[in-house]
Enzyme design. Structure first.
Site, PDB file in Angstrom:
ATOM      1  N   ARG A 108      -7.796  -6.177  15.794  1.00 57.23           N
ATOM      2  CA  ARG A 108      -8.998  -5.842  15.027  1.00 57.23           C
ATOM      3  C   ARG A 108      -9.581  -7.016  14.247  1.00 57.23           C
ATOM      4  O   ARG A 108     -10.797  -7.133  14.113  1.00 57.23           O
ATOM      5  CB  ARG A 108      -8.677  -4.724  14.041  1.00 57.23           C
ATOM      6  CG  ARG A 108      -8.543  -3.429  14.746  1.00 57.23           C
ATOM      7  CD  ARG A 108      -8.250  -2.294  13.828  1.00 57.23           C
ATOM      8  NE  ARG A 108      -8.142  -1.097  14.643  1.00 57.23           N
ATOM      9  CZ  ARG A 108      -7.811   0.090  14.190  1.00 57.23           C
ATOM     10  NH1 ARG A 108      -7.551   0.253  12.916  1.00 57.23           N
ATOM     11  NH2 ARG A 108      -7.750   1.117  14.993  1.00 57.23           N
ATOM     12  N   HIS A 161     -11.138  -0.982   6.093  1.00 56.59           N
ATOM     13  CA  HIS A 161     -10.562   0.195   6.745  1.00 56.59           C
ATOM     14  C   HIS A 161      -9.132   0.499   6.321  1.00 56.59           C
ATOM     15  O   HIS A 161      -8.762   1.655   6.172  1.00 56.59           O
ATOM     16  CB  HIS A 161     -10.614  -0.058   8.255  1.00 56.59           C
ATOM     17  CG  HIS A 161     -10.095   1.067   9.082  1.00 56.59           C
ATOM     18  ND1 HIS A 161     -10.618   2.338   9.001  1.00 56.59           N
ATOM     19  CD2 HIS A 161      -9.115   1.118  10.036  1.00 56.59           C
ATOM     20  CE1 HIS A 161      -9.981   3.129   9.853  1.00 56.59           C
ATOM     21  NE2 HIS A 161      -9.061   2.423  10.471  1.00 56.59           N
ATOM     22  N   TYR A 165      -7.171  12.934   6.848  1.00 53.17           N
ATOM     23  CA  TYR A 165      -7.983  13.954   7.507  1.00 53.17           C
ATOM     24  C   TYR A 165      -9.006  13.313   8.449  1.00 53.17           C
ATOM     25  O   TYR A 165      -9.420  13.905   9.436  1.00 53.17           O
ATOM     26  CB  TYR A 165      -8.695  14.767   6.429  1.00 53.17           C
ATOM     27  CG  TYR A 165      -9.192  16.122   6.866  1.00 53.17           C
ATOM     28  CD1 TYR A 165      -8.387  17.252   6.740  1.00 53.17           C
ATOM     29  CD2 TYR A 165     -10.472  16.277   7.394  1.00 53.17           C
ATOM     30  CE1 TYR A 165      -8.838  18.494   7.127  1.00 53.17           C
ATOM     31  CE2 TYR A 165     -10.929  17.518   7.789  1.00 53.17           C
ATOM     32  CZ  TYR A 165     -10.109  18.628   7.652  1.00 53.17           C
ATOM     33  OH  TYR A 165     -10.576  19.859   8.040  1.00 53.17           O
ATOM     34  N   GLU A 203      -5.275   1.636  22.775  1.00 55.02           N
ATOM     35  CA  GLU A 203      -5.986   0.990  21.668  1.00 55.02           C
ATOM     36  C   GLU A 203      -5.623  -0.491  21.620  1.00 55.02           C
ATOM     37  O   GLU A 203      -4.607  -0.911  22.187  1.00 55.02           O
ATOM     38  CB  GLU A 203      -5.648   1.676  20.345  1.00 55.02           C
ATOM     39  CG  GLU A 203      -6.194   3.089  20.286  1.00 55.02           C
ATOM     40  CD  GLU A 203      -6.216   3.678  18.881  1.00 55.02           C
ATOM     41  OE1 GLU A 203      -7.233   4.263  18.507  1.00 55.02           O
ATOM     42  OE2 GLU A 203      -5.217   3.557  18.156  1.00 55.02           O
ATOM     43  N   ARG A 216      -2.267  -4.595  10.769  1.00 54.29           N
ATOM     44  CA  ARG A 216      -1.709  -3.340  11.288  1.00 54.29           C
ATOM     45  C   ARG A 216      -2.071  -3.144  12.755  1.00 54.29           C
ATOM     46  O   ARG A 216      -3.220  -3.334  13.159  1.00 54.29           O
ATOM     47  CB  ARG A 216      -2.279  -2.188  10.477  1.00 54.29           C
ATOM     48  CG  ARG A 216      -1.927  -0.829  10.996  1.00 54.29           C
ATOM     49  CD  ARG A 216      -2.646   0.226  10.210  1.00 54.29           C
ATOM     50  NE  ARG A 216      -4.065   0.204  10.495  1.00 54.29           N
ATOM     51  CZ  ARG A 216      -4.781   1.261  10.879  1.00 54.29           C
ATOM     52  NH1 ARG A 216      -4.197   2.439  11.011  1.00 54.29           N
ATOM     53  NH2 ARG A 216      -6.065   1.188  11.103  1.00 54.29           N
ATOM     54  N   GLY A 249      -5.612   8.319  16.726  1.00 54.16           N
ATOM     55  CA  GLY A 249      -4.373   8.997  17.047  1.00 54.16           C
ATOM     56  C   GLY A 249      -3.153   8.424  16.364  1.00 54.16           C
ATOM     57  O   GLY A 249      -3.249   7.637  15.423  1.00 54.16           O
ATOM     58  N   HIS A 257     -12.277  -2.585  10.059  1.00 54.77           N
ATOM     59  CA  HIS A 257     -12.461  -1.971  11.369  1.00 54.77           C
ATOM     60  C   HIS A 257     -13.730  -2.534  11.980  1.00 54.77           C
ATOM     61  O   HIS A 257     -14.770  -2.578  11.330  1.00 54.77           O
ATOM     62  CB  HIS A 257     -12.556  -0.447  11.255  1.00 54.77           C
ATOM     63  CG  HIS A 257     -12.334   0.223  12.570  1.00 54.77           C
ATOM     64  ND1 HIS A 257     -13.268   0.205  13.577  1.00 54.77           N
ATOM     65  CD2 HIS A 257     -11.267   0.891  13.070  1.00 54.77           C
ATOM     66  CE1 HIS A 257     -12.780   0.847  14.624  1.00 54.77           C
ATOM     67  NE2 HIS A 257     -11.569   1.269  14.341  1.00 54.77           N
ATOM     68  N   GLY A 303      -2.287  13.631   1.163  1.00 58.22           N
ATOM     69  CA  GLY A 303      -2.539  13.126   2.512  1.00 58.22           C
ATOM     70  C   GLY A 303      -1.314  13.389   3.386  1.00 58.22           C
ATOM     71  O   GLY A 303      -0.398  14.134   3.006  1.00 58.22           O
TER      72      GLY A 303
HETATM   73  C1  LIG Z   1     -11.934   6.844   9.085  1.00 60.80           C
HETATM   74  C2  LIG Z   1     -10.479   6.526   9.254  1.00 60.80           C
HETATM   75  C3  LIG Z   1      -9.878   6.652  10.510  1.00 60.80           C
HETATM   76  C4  LIG Z   1      -8.517   6.338  10.679  1.00 60.80           C
HETATM   77  N1  LIG Z   1      -7.943   6.508  11.913  1.00 60.80           N
HETATM   78  C5  LIG Z   1      -6.604   6.297  12.063  1.00 60.80           C
HETATM   79  C6  LIG Z   1      -5.956   6.569  13.312  1.00 60.80           C
HETATM   80  O1  LIG Z   1      -6.576   7.012  14.267  1.00 60.80           O
HETATM   81  N2  LIG Z   1      -4.612   6.339  13.391  1.00 60.80           N
HETATM   82  C7  LIG Z   1      -3.874   5.858  12.341  1.00 60.80           C
HETATM   83  O2  LIG Z   1      -2.659   5.670  12.483  1.00 60.80           O
HETATM   84  N3  LIG Z   1      -4.471   5.614  11.150  1.00 60.80           N
HETATM   85  C8  LIG Z   1      -5.801   5.840  10.984  1.00 60.80           C
HETATM   86  N4  LIG Z   1      -6.400   5.605   9.769  1.00 60.80           N
HETATM   87  C9  LIG Z   1      -5.545   5.222   8.637  1.00 60.80           C
HETATM   88  C10 LIG Z   1      -4.783   6.453   8.153  1.00 60.80           C
HETATM   89  O3  LIG Z   1      -5.623   7.574   8.209  1.00 60.80           O
HETATM   90  C11 LIG Z   1      -4.285   6.270   6.716  1.00 60.80           C
HETATM   91  O4  LIG Z   1      -3.612   5.064   6.603  1.00 60.80           O
HETATM   92  C12 LIG Z   1      -3.314   7.375   6.326  1.00 60.80           C
HETATM   93  O5  LIG Z   1      -3.840   8.627   6.650  1.00 60.80           O
HETATM   94  C13 LIG Z   1      -3.008   7.287   4.849  1.00 60.80           C
HETATM   95  O6  LIG Z   1      -2.331   8.449   4.486  1.00 60.80           O
HETATM   96  P1  LIG Z   1      -1.675   8.594   3.042  1.00 60.80           P
HETATM   97  O7  LIG Z   1      -0.923   9.866   3.069  1.00 60.80           O
HETATM   98  O8  LIG Z   1      -0.963   7.349   2.710  1.00 60.80           O
HETATM   99  O9  LIG Z   1      -2.919   8.674   2.045  1.00 60.80           O
HETATM  100  P2  LIG Z   1      -4.361   9.352   2.121  1.00 60.80           P
HETATM  101  O10 LIG Z   1      -4.544  10.162   3.334  1.00 60.80           O
HETATM  102  O11 LIG Z   1      -5.329   8.264   1.851  1.00 60.80           O
HETATM  103  O12 LIG Z   1      -4.322  10.349   0.901  1.00 60.80           O
HETATM  104  C14 LIG Z   1      -4.330   9.869  -0.422  1.00 60.80           C
HETATM  105  C15 LIG Z   1      -4.263  11.048  -1.363  1.00 60.80           C
HETATM  106  O13 LIG Z   1      -4.074  10.565  -2.686  1.00 60.80           O
HETATM  107  C16 LIG Z   1      -5.020  11.140  -3.568  1.00 60.80           C
HETATM  108  N5  LIG Z   1      -5.214  10.193  -4.681  1.00 60.80           N
HETATM  109  C17 LIG Z   1      -5.455   8.866  -4.623  1.00 60.80           C
HETATM  110  N6  LIG Z   1      -5.493   8.331  -5.854  1.00 60.80           N
HETATM  111  C18 LIG Z   1      -5.275   9.352  -6.718  1.00 60.80           C
HETATM  112  C19 LIG Z   1      -5.189   9.454  -8.132  1.00 60.80           C
HETATM  113  N7  LIG Z   1      -5.335   8.386  -8.921  1.00 60.80           N
HETATM  114  N8  LIG Z   1      -4.969  10.669  -8.684  1.00 60.80           N
HETATM  115  C20 LIG Z   1      -4.816  11.775  -7.903  1.00 60.80           C
HETATM  116  N9  LIG Z   1      -4.879  11.741  -6.552  1.00 60.80           N
HETATM  117  C21 LIG Z   1      -5.098  10.548  -5.975  1.00 60.80           C
HETATM  118  C22 LIG Z   1      -6.238  11.365  -2.683  1.00 60.80           C
HETATM  119  O14 LIG Z   1      -7.114  12.305  -3.258  1.00 60.80           O
HETATM  120  C23 LIG Z   1      -5.542  11.879  -1.420  1.00 60.80           C
HETATM  121  O15 LIG Z   1      -5.186  13.234  -1.563  1.00 60.80           O
HETATM  122  C24 LIG Z   1      -7.762   5.887   9.575  1.00 60.80           C
HETATM  123  C25 LIG Z   1      -8.363   5.763   8.322  1.00 60.80           C
HETATM  124  C26 LIG Z   1      -9.698   6.073   8.151  1.00 60.80           C
HETATM  125  C27 LIG Z   1     -10.320   5.919   6.797  1.00 60.80           C
END
Ligand SMILES: Cc1cc2nc3c(=O)[nH]c(=O)nc-3n(C[C@H](O)[C@H](O)[C@H](O)COP(=O)(O)OP(=O)(O)OC[C@H]3O[C@@H](n4cnc5c(N)ncnc54)[C@H](O)[C@@H]3O)c2cc1C
Length: 528
Positions: free
Chosen positions: A275, A336, A42, A113, A371, A47, A229, A11
């Site tokens: 929220r 969310h 993704y 927001e 948050r 934003g 959410h 991510g």
């Molecule tokens: C629909 C939606 C809309 C959002 N909109 C916003 C927004 O507009 N602004 C904002 O600030 N935040 C937003 N958020 C929150 C934000 O997107 C997330 O908090 C942030 O992207 C998390 O990023 P990350 O890198 O921590 O993990 P993630 O993006 O959740 O990635 C986790 C990764 O870990 C991998 N993984 C997990 N467990 C394992 C395992 N056991 N073994 C191997 N791989 C594993 C997954 O496959 C993935 O690749 C939104 C969330 C959602 C769901």
């Protein structure tokens, strides 16, 4: 296979970290997602927040974050992360992220927001996560020192409680179990909202990595604070997708099924209240009118305006026979965001040497009890960068002594464990909680253990234990908090503790050694 550093997840937090690490390190990135659209990063729509306009300033952003966090933010962490906001946005612009500009100019358009006192949310149309991730993915793909280990699920960390020896994975294609060695492991594996029956990303992480870290001895904090959410788009009683808060930011109103606009009754900030307040108001209106949804309506802004601002949401709702630009759309709250998580500092350091957490999995103190919208993408970028700087300075050398392969687990679980857990959490650790409900949830959890189902394979047993432990940690944290605050609302405690404090669950390794009854035996025939 041996690495200097293993990162779990691909991510936003992970990709940013990769871009800040030196080419001299041999890095393995392990992830299990099949498609990019399964990664929360993704899917982010609204934003990324940053102070970027003349009307705004650092102190205002700090104060908005502290207010949303409801007394539980770590102010030092807030100031550090918010203080990086402008630099982060400039860095992303330099990398080529195609942020939306104000029509007719090349100035970044900032949206509004809930909880923000100023417009400070930069976005890529209404699909910000996709815009940022695609840009970063094209950059990290060129890194020669990174080995991508995809379609692998991490099941356990190898740890002796003070140092790290690597991770155990299952290859999701051929089901083989493998061990990857490293004394530096970064969990960038997201939160636990995928453990809820209704979630804005049902593929999202189900808290497995939180449970894995906890069993490796890491401390877990404030896990009861799950953000719901308010506006998930519904079709046939299923959550299809999030409808960004920016829709309310740009003037969208909420109506109950009687057609009454209800938010002014619940908050002076109306639709832009934090929220948790909006989610509880919707929940309450759904209960009062025995309805499965409320309506979100932005049609008064005109079709052209809505289509220009939210092209992807208009297209998506259109696919399901609604149309955000011309009709009100059915929405309801869904799980969310995980505000708590594995305890860390802003650079991702945990209480275990060599184990780091970055992004949503971490509880570094930015979000506290709730948050502030769009602060999480900012947190991912800042933590990814700071963690890279920390690891660059000190890489723990691999030592065979830290290898302790976890044992085969004899516990059996009843029925379809994931669907049972999702139902339990939705009912007993949802938007509105109660003492009896939480107690019943914990009771239902223990009845799922030692069921009559057949003995699981090594990987299945670890996987089941991970989601089980994550659900347990959440419910247990909810039971510890005898007040209502932020994202945790318990009808039996309408007031707040005089002094705010975190719920802390110490790492399990210590508990195991105290309780020999939990000892497990190794059965290597389950190892590929
Ligand atoms: C629909 C939606 C809309 C959002 N909109 C916003 C927004 O507009 N602004 C904002 O600030 N935040 C937003 N958020 C929150 C934000 O997107 C997330 O908090 C942030 O992207 C998390 O990023 P990350 O890198 O921590 O993990 P993630 O993006 O959740 O990635 C986790 C990764 O870990 C991998 N993984 C997990 N467990 C394992 C395992 N056991 N073994 C191997 N791989 C594993 C997954 O496959 C993935 O690749 C939104 C969330 C959602 C769901």
């Amino acid at each position: 296979m041996k690495f200097d550093l293993l990162i779990v997840g691909e991510g936003l937090a992970s990709l940013v970290m990769l871009l800040h690490l030196p080419a001299s390190l041999k890095i393995g990135v392990i992830s299990r997602n099949k498609r990019p659209e399964e990664i929360s990063s993704y899917l982010a729509q609204g934003g990324i927040s940053a102070v970027f306009s003349a009307e705004d300033n650092f102190e205002k952003h700090v104060q908005d974050t502290l207010v949303a966090g409801d007394g539980l933010c770590n102010e030092e962490a807030v100031r550090k992360i918010i203080g990086e906001g402008t630099n982060v946005l400039n860095w992303l612009i330099e990398l080529g992220v195609p942020f939306t500009c104000t029509p007719g100019s090349n100035e970044i358009h900032l949206t509004h927001e809930g909880g923000h006192s100023e417009r400070r949310v930069a976005h890529v149309e209404d699909m910000t996560g996709r815009g940022i991730m695609q840009t970063l993915q094209s950059k990290v793909a060129q890194l020669p020192n990174v080995v991508w280990i995809r379609q692998h699920e991490v099941l356990e960390i190898i740890s002796d409680g003070s140092t790290i020896g690597g991770v155990i994975t299952e290859n999701l294609d051929d089901k083989k179990v493998a061990v990857f060695h490293a004394s530096n492991v970064v969990l960038a594996a997201g939160g636990l909202t995928g453990l809820y029956q209704y979630a804005t990303n049902s593929h999202a992480s189900k808290g497995e990595a939180i449970a894995i870290a906890w069993r490796a001895g890491a401390r877990v904090e404030n896990l009861e604070f799950v953000q719901f959410h308010p506006t998930a788009f519904q079709f046939e009683n299923q959550v299809i997708s999030l409808i960004s808060e920016a829709v309310r930011g740009e003037g969208g109103h909420l109506y109950n099924i009687k057609g009454e606009r209800f938010m002014p009754k619940y908050s002076s900030q109306e639709e832009l209240a934090p929220r948790d307040i909006v989610s509880r108001a919707i929940y309450s209106e759904m209960q009062i009118h025995n309805a499965t949804n409320v309506w979100l309506d932005i049609t008064h802004q005109g079709e052209k305006f809505v289509t220009e601002h939210f092209p992807n949401l208009v297209e998506l709702t259109g696919t399901y026979g609604s149309n955000l630009a011309t009709r009100k759309v059915p929405v309801s709250p869904a799980a969310h965001y995980t505000c708590g998580g594995v305890a860390s500092d802003v650079a991702g350091r945990t209480n275990i040497e060599g184990l780091y957490v970055i992004g949503e999995i971490a509880n570094c103190g930015l979000h506290g009890a709730n948050r502030l919208a769009s602060n999480s993408l900012l947190e991912c970028v800042v933590m990814g960068k700071l963690c890279a700087e920390t690891v660059r300075e000190k890489i723990y050398l691999f030592s065979k002594n830290s290898i302790k392969i976890p044992a085969f687990i004899k516990t059996r679980f009843q029925g379809n464990l994931l669907s049972e857990l999702r139902s339990i959490l939705w009912s007993h650790a949802g938007i509105v909680r109660s003492n009896d409900g939480i107690k019943l949830g914990l009771k239902k959890l223990s009845s799922l253990r030692n069921g009559k189902s057949s003995l699981l394979s090594y990987a299945e047993s670890l996987r089941s234990r991970n989601i089980y432990d994550a659900a347990y940690l959440l419910l247990h944290s909810a039971a510890l908090r005898k007040e209502s605050r932020g994202g945790h609302f318990n009808i039996n405690y309408q007031t707040k503790w005089k002094k705010s404090r975190s719920t802390i669950i110490e790492g399990k390794l210590a508990l195991y050694s105290q309780n020999k009854a939990n000892d497990e035996t190794i059965d290597r025939k389950y190892m590929a």
